[in-house]
Design a protein around this motif. Structure first.
Motif, mmCIF file in Angstrom:
data_model
loop_
_atom_site.group_PDB
_atom_site.id
_atom_site.type_symbol
_atom_site.label_atom_id
_atom_site.label_comp_id
_atom_site.label_asym_id
_atom_site.label_seq_id
_atom_site.Cartn_x
_atom_site.Cartn_y
_atom_site.Cartn_z
ATOM 1 N N LYS A 307 -27.034 -15.728 -56.427
ATOM 2 C CA LYS A 307 -27.117 -14.529 -55.593
ATOM 3 C C LYS A 307 -26.685 -13.288 -56.375
ATOM 4 O O LYS A 307 -27.111 -12.174 -56.068
ATOM 5 N N TYR A 308 -25.839 -13.487 -57.368
ATOM 6 C CA TYR A 308 -25.316 -12.382 -58.157
ATOM 7 C C TYR A 308 -26.142 -12.098 -59.406
ATOM 8 O O TYR A 308 -26.150 -10.957 -59.889
ATOM 9 N N ALA A 309 -26.777 -13.133 -59.963
ATOM 10 C CA ALA A 309 -27.381 -12.977 -61.294
ATOM 11 C C ALA A 309 -28.667 -13.770 -61.415
ATOM 12 O O ALA A 309 -28.971 -14.646 -60.596
ATOM 13 N N GLN A 310 -29.410 -13.452 -62.461
ATOM 14 C CA GLN A 310 -30.597 -14.207 -62.841
ATOM 15 C C GLN A 310 -30.292 -14.988 -64.121
ATOM 16 O O GLN A 310 -29.493 -14.543 -64.943
ATOM 17 N N SER A 389 -27.619 -12.747 -68.794
ATOM 18 C CA SER A 389 -28.120 -12.655 -67.422
ATOM 19 C C SER A 389 -28.154 -11.214 -66.931
ATOM 20 O O SER A 389 -27.238 -10.429 -67.194
ATOM 21 N N LYS A 390 -29.199 -10.906 -66.205
ATOM 22 C CA LYS A 390 -29.321 -9.629 -65.515
ATOM 23 C C LYS A 390 -28.850 -9.806 -64.066
ATOM 24 O O LYS A 390 -28.764 -10.931 -63.561
ATOM 25 N N PRO A 391 -28.578 -8.708 -63.361
ATOM 26 C CA PRO A 391 -28.251 -8.826 -61.933
ATOM 27 C C PRO A 391 -29.415 -9.435 -61.150
ATOM 28 O O PRO A 391 -30.586 -9.309 -61.541
ATOM 29 N N ALA A 392 -29.117 -10.098 -60.060
ATOM 30 C CA ALA A 392 -30.146 -10.673 -59.204
ATOM 31 C C ALA A 392 -31.112 -9.590 -58.729
ATOM 32 O O ALA A 392 -30.742 -8.424 -58.572
#
Length: 561
Positions: A307-310, A389-392
């Motif tokens: 939910k926070y990151a990709q 990781s980028k943000p979701a």
């Protein structure tokens, strides 16, 4: 027909917001129809909420993202595609600092207008609407003072004072508590601010005009303020305020969250979202999720991770060998980046090309990897963007695509329960700390749409899910910090106040890897005052600096001493 002096302000508060548009259909068709009788307090609350929580892109980028979110240790610049090193903000930038100062200073006019219109003798006097204005004022001055320290407060809005004094942080916190008490007393048992046009209704973007929720919100802010002040010099008011807050209703369940939904159509120059930065400038303005966020979620099997990151893009990634770095430095910096992959549990292979450069192969879109914070400029060569990781997408979603965007976090039920757990663990409250802690975790996960079955599994199996008498305050601090993901101002305050995550609070010390900024690697405690504070109100500013300490970013605030 009498035309009131605040009508224009009220219209400006609404014309840019879709919720208000219908109210002005007749006015737009016949401007001469506008009179004092047509304007009520509800036309002022919307602007006061939007401009506080989601201002236009200029401050949203420079104050919220560049400073607060990164000081909080949630987001990172400094990757290979970033325009900036991870040192940005830790090294003073006059332009970016001024954007933050001017945003806060400019908002004073918005909240003063709302207070004056609804207060005694105001054009739309309404004690109940005035109570909501007092709560917004309290939120605002908590943000403002926690960012800079001493600021103009008690004399702000007094028309006969051109250059207001800077109040001590202690006096500001005491004043906030007094305002919150006044708001709660005014609300009493009331459920709305009135009928028809006197009812804030849907113009209230937090609670739809439900005053009992506003009352619980005010009390929760009071508890947060008092816990921060606890133990600070001269904070004799803190313990009584904690006792009062714990004996009155606080935000309790999922329906009590104070959130501000994002408008998916509104112009970025009226109210911004992260997507307004992410999609307008290419990868140079992009940011990654920090190592601390990813690792705390991943190491404890926290279902908020997706939910926070990709996952990192991954693939085959070459780490170039810059001419400026000898073999020892190349290996040190490269291995530091690979250690972040190792810490995240990423599976990869490493090979060398004909130039002796490291070539990393990692399965695409598979592993969550957090980027280390505060990387010095040269590390951008090593921190390849696709490794992290980028943000979701929900967080950085672009407007105009009919997809939901993560709301602005004001104050949550999760925070309420975690604050109660903190009070008990610190010995200034009574009750079941673990029950409040676990409810705080559950509410924090529900807020991000985690499936209840996944929450139950986390509660049953993760060592982070229970206070067991070992490092309990650290667990609470970490969870408060995580629950404020995307709300950097309050997350930053948690690190300064409680000292966790320690990897952030302890600062940085390796100059080959990290950017020390202007503060010798220390953790930032505040922002420097803006240029306008010096050019417009120098005498009063110098008095404040004399009390508070040098105008640098590592001067501790009163409650953090």
């Amino acid at each position: 027909m009498k035309i009131y002096k605040f009508i224009l302000i009220g219209i400006l508060a609404c014309v840019t917001l879709p919720r208000c548009t219908d109210d002005f259909t007749e006015i737009n068709q016949n401007p001469s129809a506008i009179s004092g009788d047509d304007i009520s307090a509800r036309y002022f609350i919307t602007k006061s909420q939007v401009k506080l929580m989601a201002p236009d892109r200029y401050p949203y980028w420079r104050a919220h993202l560049i400073h607060a979110d990164r000081y909080a240790g949630h987001f990172c610049f400094g990757h290979s595609s970033s325009w900036w090193s991870g040192e940005l903000g830790y090294s003073y930038s006059g332009g970016y600092t001024d954007a933050a100062w001017d945003y806060f200073e400019g908002y004073t006019g918005t909240i003063v207008t709302f207070l004056q219109v609804t207060g005694d003798g105001g054009d739309r006097e309404n004690p109940l609407a005035h109570a909501t204005a007092l709560v917004l004022k309290s939120l605002f001055y908590e943000y403002f003072s926690d960012t800079f320290g001493e600021i103009p407060y008690s004399e702000t809005g007094q028309l006969d004072i051109l250059l207001p004094k800077f109040d001590t942080h202690q006096a500001i916190y005491q004043g906030i508590i007094n305002d919150l008490d006044a708001a709660m007393n005014a609300i009493g048992d009331a459920t709305s601010t009135g009928e028809t046009d006197e009812d804030l209704g849907e113009n209230d973007l937090f609670y739809g005009g439900d005053l009992q929720k506003w009352k619980s919100l005010a009390n929760t802010i009071k508890l947060r303020i008092a816990l921060k002040a606890l133990g600070a010099p001269g904070a004799d008011f803190a313990q009584p305020a904690i006792n009062e807050a714990l004996s009155a209703p606080l935000l309790a369940d999922e329906g009590d969250n104070a959130l501000m939904s994002k408008d998916i159509e509104i112009s970025q120059w009226n109210s911004a979202a992260y997507g307004d930065v992410w999609y307008n400038f290419g990868a140079g303005s992009d940011w990654t999720v920090s190592q601390e966020v990813i690792n705390y979620l991943q190491n404890y099997d926290d279902p908020r991770l997706s939910k926070y990151a990709q996952p990192a893009v991954g693939g085959e990634i070459t780490i170039p060998w810059p001419d400026s770095d000898d073999e020892a430095l190349y290996l040190k910096r490269k291995n530091f980046i690979l250690s972040a992959l190792d810490a995240a549990g990423a599976v990869y292979t490493e090979a060398s090309n004909e130039n002796g450069e490291s070539v990393i192969s990692m399965d695409p879109d598979t592993f969550y990897v957090g980027q280390p914070v505060r990387l010095r400029g040269e590390m951008g060569n090593y921190a390849r963007y696709d490794l992290f990781s980028k943000p979701a997408q929900y967080i950085i979603q672009n407007k105009g695509e009919e997809e939901p965007i993560a709301p602005e976090i004001v104050v949550t039920t999760a925070e309420s329960h975690l604050l109660q757990a903190e009070a008990i663990v610190r010995g200034v409250g009574s009750g079941d700390a673990n029950a409040h802690y676990q409810m705080g975790l559950r509410q924090a996960m529900l807020l991000w749409g985690v499936d209840p079955a996944e929450i139950d599994d986390f509660m049953a199996n993760s060592s982070m899910a229970t206070l067991d008498g070992t490092n309990d305050l650290e667990k609470i601090a970490i969870q408060r910090w995580l629950a404020y993901y995307t709300e950097g101002f309050h997350a930053w305050a948690v690190v300064r106040d409680l000292g966790y995550p320690a990897s952030l609070a302890d600062g940085v010390s390796d100059s080959d890897i990290f950017g020390f900024g202007d503060i010798s690697g220390h953790y930032p405690q505040r922002m420097r005052y803006g240029t306008n504070a010096y050019s417009r109100n120098l005498d009063n500013l110098e008095v404040a600096i004399g009390r508070q300490g040098p105008d640098v970013q590592d001067t501790k605030l009163w409650w953090a001493e």
